[in-house]
Design a protein around this motif. Structure first.
Motif, PDB file in Angstrom:
ATOM      1  N   ARG A 163     -10.025   4.445  17.899  1.00 57.66           N
ATOM      2  CA  ARG A 163      -9.056   5.204  17.112  1.00 57.66           C
ATOM      3  C   ARG A 163      -7.881   4.360  16.622  1.00 57.66           C
ATOM      4  O   ARG A 163      -7.452   4.520  15.477  1.00 57.66           O
ATOM      5  CB  ARG A 163      -8.561   6.395  17.947  1.00 57.66           C
ATOM      6  N   TYR A 177      -8.808   2.794  13.356  1.00 54.02           N
ATOM      7  CA  TYR A 177      -8.817   3.767  12.251  1.00 54.02           C
ATOM      8  C   TYR A 177      -7.385   4.058  11.789  1.00 54.02           C
ATOM      9  O   TYR A 177      -7.117   4.163  10.588  1.00 54.02           O
ATOM     10  CB  TYR A 177      -9.476   5.084  12.696  1.00 54.02           C
ATOM     11  N   ASP A 178      -6.483   4.208  12.745  1.00 55.27           N
ATOM     12  CA  ASP A 178      -5.093   4.523  12.399  1.00 55.27           C
ATOM     13  C   ASP A 178      -4.486   3.429  11.526  1.00 55.27           C
ATOM     14  O   ASP A 178      -3.781   3.713  10.550  1.00 55.27           O
ATOM     15  CB  ASP A 178      -4.260   4.701  13.670  1.00 55.27           C
ATOM     16  N   ASP A 229      -6.138   3.948   0.936  1.00 56.81           N
ATOM     17  CA  ASP A 229      -6.142   5.367   0.598  1.00 56.81           C
ATOM     18  C   ASP A 229      -7.079   6.076   1.575  1.00 56.81           C
ATOM     19  O   ASP A 229      -8.268   5.749   1.641  1.00 56.81           O
ATOM     20  CB  ASP A 229      -6.642   5.541  -0.841  1.00 56.81           C
ATOM     21  N   PRO A 230      -6.573   7.017   2.370  1.00 56.00           N
ATOM     22  CA  PRO A 230      -7.425   7.674   3.378  1.00 56.00           C
ATOM     23  C   PRO A 230      -8.712   8.260   2.809  1.00 56.00           C
ATOM     24  O   PRO A 230      -9.740   8.280   3.491  1.00 56.00           O
ATOM     25  CB  PRO A 230      -6.517   8.776   3.937  1.00 56.00           C
ATOM     26  N   GLU A 231      -8.672   8.716   1.551  1.00 56.18           N
ATOM     27  CA  GLU A 231      -9.869   9.309   0.961  1.00 56.18           C
ATOM     28  C   GLU A 231     -10.950   8.270   0.684  1.00 56.18           C
ATOM     29  O   GLU A 231     -12.135   8.594   0.608  1.00 56.18           O
ATOM     30  CB  GLU A 231      -9.506  10.028  -0.345  1.00 56.18           C
ATOM     31  N   LEU A 274      -6.114   1.348   9.582  1.00 55.29           N
ATOM     32  CA  LEU A 274      -6.767   1.410   8.269  1.00 55.29           C
ATOM     33  C   LEU A 274      -6.112   2.461   7.386  1.00 55.29           C
ATOM     34  O   LEU A 274      -5.913   2.253   6.189  1.00 55.29           O
ATOM     35  CB  LEU A 274      -8.256   1.750   8.430  1.00 55.29           C
ATOM     36  N   HIS A 275      -5.772   3.598   7.972  1.00 52.36           N
ATOM     37  CA  HIS A 275      -5.154   4.681   7.197  1.00 52.36           C
ATOM     38  C   HIS A 275      -3.772   4.278   6.676  1.00 52.36           C
ATOM     39  O   HIS A 275      -3.307   4.825   5.680  1.00 52.36           O
ATOM     40  CB  HIS A 275      -5.061   5.953   8.041  1.00 52.36           C
ATOM     41  N   ASP A 276      -3.120   3.345   7.344  1.00 54.00           N
ATOM     42  CA  ASP A 276      -1.829   2.852   6.862  1.00 54.00           C
ATOM     43  C   ASP A 276      -1.991   1.933   5.653  1.00 54.00           C
ATOM     44  O   ASP A 276      -1.064   1.772   4.861  1.00 54.00           O
ATOM     45  CB  ASP A 276      -1.110   2.065   7.962  1.00 54.00           C
ATOM     46  N   ILE A 282     -11.618   5.637   2.658  1.00 49.96           N
ATOM     47  CA  ILE A 282     -12.155   5.040   3.879  1.00 49.96           C
ATOM     48  C   ILE A 282     -13.547   5.553   4.223  1.00 49.96           C
ATOM     49  O   ILE A 282     -14.452   4.747   4.508  1.00 49.96           O
ATOM     50  CB  ILE A 282     -11.170   5.245   5.043  1.00 49.96           C
ATOM     51  N   SER A 300       0.835  -1.191   0.000  1.00 48.22           N
ATOM     52  CA  SER A 300       0.000   0.000   0.000  1.00 48.22           C
ATOM     53  C   SER A 300       0.866   1.236   0.000  1.00 48.22           C
ATOM     54  O   SER A 300       1.751   1.378   0.854  1.00 48.22           O
ATOM     55  CB  SER A 300      -0.911   0.000   1.235  1.00 48.22           C
ATOM     56  N   ARG A 301       0.634   2.088  -0.957  1.00 47.22           N
ATOM     57  CA  ARG A 301       1.286   3.392  -1.032  1.00 47.22           C
ATOM     58  C   ARG A 301       2.801   3.288  -0.861  1.00 47.22           C
ATOM     59  O   ARG A 301       3.410   3.977  -0.046  1.00 47.22           O
ATOM     60  CB  ARG A 301       0.688   4.344   0.008  1.00 47.22           C
TER      61      ARG A 301
END
Length: 351
Positions: free
Chosen positions: A206, A209-210, A217-219, A212-214, A221, A122-123
């Protein structure tokens, strides 16, 4: 790095190994910037003489140690062929695995097999297990419907489960991911926290969520959550539901009561997979409440299609000091007859 213009001749009773580094592997990649990786190896094998000349590495010393050094460099070159760099931490873990294997209590898996198993990219970064127990944990998730990942903080038990969930979703093995935690207060009451119910429970969710952001793509989620493809909710919201075609993760499971654990496990639906993670040494339940994660080990251990993966301080992938802190607390508890800060006599009375 020890440079020598002539071959080092082994003394009587010693052995010698010659490792030729193929042209495609630059010596700086194998030995590390400033010979950092070589220094790790020399420190691990202080009785052996390791010399480098051109693309040749020689090792002289005790036959068993020399054989280990040769195997180590072979494993390192296998890892480097995949395009993955070696780190000082990876070299240390590889040496530990090879020594365990030599003593007869080691794994069938080789260090290269452990270090090159990719779970998710990822990324620009790849998530993969870093220790043998982490690899076996990941493999168990593939093979079993219900997997428990039990171990101290920093062992990657939740993070790797999240990566496997995202991988399953992307491969269309499941249609949704459900992430849940018990909203147990660690020293404060929800009723005294400001805001709506969701705002009150958000701090407990939280960390999910953190992670998941790793991995996504945060956009994307918020869209996935709005569509119900990803759901993050407190454990109480699972009651009365049947969870089909889902990858479900229960985090911080040590803070479930036995009743909550049974409720959660019986939510399992068709084509679903459950991973339950927790640390039985960090229970935040009120005094007198038994941990569902501690109890479930006695109930389900050995049941078909249910697997318990136990991680230890050796699997901590945070700062090295974290592993030593975990060991120090375990030693203290053992010597003082305590568990999770509670005297055993008091604990036994509560049972």
């Amino acid at each position: 790095m020890t440079q020598t213009p002539t071959a080092h001749t082994p003394a009587q009773g010693q052995a010698r190994a010659e490792i030729t580094v193929p042209a495609q592997h630059a010596m700086v990649t194998l030995l590390g910037s400033g010979d950092a990786l070589l220094r790790v190896i020399e420190k691990a094998f202080p009785a052996a003489d390791i010399h480098v000349r051109g693309n040749e590495i020689s090792a002289v010393g005790d036959a068993r140690e020399v054989a280990l050094i040769q195997r180590l460099f072979d494993e390192m070159m296998l890892v480097l062929r995949t395009g993955q760099p070696m780190t000082e931490d990876a070299v240390e873990r590889s040496i530990a695995m090879l020594r365990a294997s030599e003593n007869g209590d080691g794994p069938e898996e080789t260090p290269a097999e452990v270090l090159t198993q990719n779970i998710l990219s990822s990324r620009g970064r790849t998530i993969r297990p870093k220790t043998l127990n982490q690899k076996r944990y990941v493999d168990a998730i593939d093979k079993n419907t219900i997997v428990f990942g039990i171990g101290p903080a920093g062992t990657g038990k939740t993070y790797l489960a999240m990566a496997k969930a995202v991988q399953a979703l992307q491969a269309k093995q499941v249609s949704r991911i459900i992430l849940t935690r018990p909203a147990v207060e660690a020293g404060e009451r929800l009723g005294f926290l400001p805001g709506t119910l969701y705002e009150k429970i958000d701090p407990y969710l939280r960390p999910l969520y953190d992670a998941l952001h790793d991995m996504l793509d945060p956009e994307s989620i918020p869209k996935l959550m709005a569509a119900g493809t990803i759901e993050v909710a407190p454990l109480a919201y699972m009651r009365g539901r049947t969870l089909n075609d889902a990858f479900i993760i229960l985090d911080e499971a040590q803070n479930t009561s036995p009743e909550q654990m049974k409720m959660f496990l019986t939510r399992l639906g068709f084509e679903s997979k459950i991973v339950i993670t927790g640390d039985v040494t960090q229970v935040d339940l009120p005094s007198g409440t038994k941990s569902g994660l501690r109890q479930v080990q006695d109930i389900l251990e050995g049941l078909d299609d249910v697997h318990f993966s136990r991680l230890s301080s050796a699997d901590v992938v945070r700062h090295k000091l974290v592993g030593r802190i975990v060991d120090a607390y375990e030693k203290y508890d053992s010597e003082n007859g305590t568990e999770n800060g509670t005297h055993k006599g008091a604990r036994d009375k509560r049972k």
